[in-house]
Enzyme design. Structure first.
Site, PDB file in Angstrom:
ATOM      1  N   ARG A  39       0.862  -1.189   0.000  1.00 26.15           N
ATOM      2  CA  ARG A  39       0.000   0.000   0.000  1.00 26.15           C
ATOM      3  C   ARG A  39       0.892   1.230   0.000  1.00 26.15           C
ATOM      4  NH1 ARG A  39      -2.385   3.392   4.110  1.00 26.15           N
ATOM      5  NH2 ARG A  39      -4.550   4.008   3.617  1.00 26.15           N
ATOM      6  N   SER A 108     -12.758  -3.961   1.037  1.00 23.89           N
ATOM      7  CA  SER A 108     -12.992  -3.331   2.340  1.00 23.89           C
ATOM      8  C   SER A 108     -14.486  -3.100   2.552  1.00 23.89           C
ATOM      9  CB  SER A 108     -12.265  -1.985   2.428  1.00 23.89           C
ATOM     10  OG  SER A 108     -10.870  -2.163   2.397  1.00 23.89           O
ATOM     11  N   LYS A 137      -5.110   6.142   8.261  1.00 20.74           N
ATOM     12  CA  LYS A 137      -6.180   6.450   7.313  1.00 20.74           C
ATOM     13  C   LYS A 137      -7.090   7.485   7.945  1.00 20.74           C
ATOM     14  CE  LYS A 137      -9.223   4.333   3.971  1.00 20.74           C
ATOM     15  NZ  LYS A 137      -9.720   3.091   3.354  1.00 20.74           N
TER      16      LYS A 137
END
Length: 205
Positions: A39, A108, A137
């Site tokens: 990521r 997700s 996040k």
């Protein structure tokens, strides 16, 4: 490739900087990480393809799959084992059609409404959360807590991995909620010894 969601590492280039991305990942794999997701919200596609190819080569023979976060084109170009997408990343059907039937595809999910509208036949697993608020996040949904996680797991038609601020001391509660594993960023990447950090999770399992 068999999918073991027990300890799912999500990389963060900044948190991995002390040891370097590849060495952090491989130390974590030595400690027992079972899935690696690359990521990087800031790298270009070309940079990410290069990262992914290096990681894929390093992981060869380990049995640990390499999954790319969000970027379908990167997953395809790098020959990654799979892709993980969010609710706004282009759609499950498109990703599955491009990746083919053998690739791992995860999604997700934060709410029961999202669960009700997914196509389980096109997916391999779900990432459920956030369990807790997390600094990695900033635009995440409201934290579920373990009761909310358990309710989502109970309604999920697919294997699931919990994500969001999880640490080694949360392994038992995550298992009790019914999730197959934990997805972790800072509790492994942000530590002086990623191998020992990974082992700490598995010692609680």
């Amino acid at each position: 490739m068999r999918l073991d969601l027990s300890l799912y590492l999500v990389t963060d280039r900044g948190l991995c900087a002390a040891h370097g991305l590849e060495e952090t990942v491989m130390a974590a794999v030595r400690g027992g990480v079972t899935v690696v997701q690359l990521r990087d919200k800031h790298a270009s596609d070309a940079e990410m393809v290069d990262q992914a190819r290096h990681l894929k080569a390093a992981l060869a023979g380990s049995g640990v799959p390499l999954i790319i976060n969000d970027r379908l084109e990167v997953a395809l170009a790098a020959g990654a084992d799979g892709l993980h997408i969010g609710q706004d990343d282009g759609g499950v059907a498109r990703a599955r059609a491009a990746l083919g039937p053998e690739a791992i595809l995860g999604l997700s999910v934060q709410t029961h409404d999202q669960l009700a509208h997914l196509d389980p036949a096109a997916l391999d697993y779900l990432g459920l959360g956030p369990v807790f608020a997390t600094p990695s996040k900033h635009d995440h949904a409201a934290p579920l807590g373990f009761a909310g996680l358990a309710a989502l797991v109970a309604a999920s038609p697919l294997p699931s991995v919990a994500i969001g601020g999880l640490k080694a001391e949360h392994v038992a509660a995550t298992r009790q909620a019914g999730a197959e594993g934990l997805a972790v960023i800072s509790a492994i990447c942000g530590t002086p010894d990623p191998e020992a950090a990974a082992r700490a999770f598995l010692s609680r399992g």
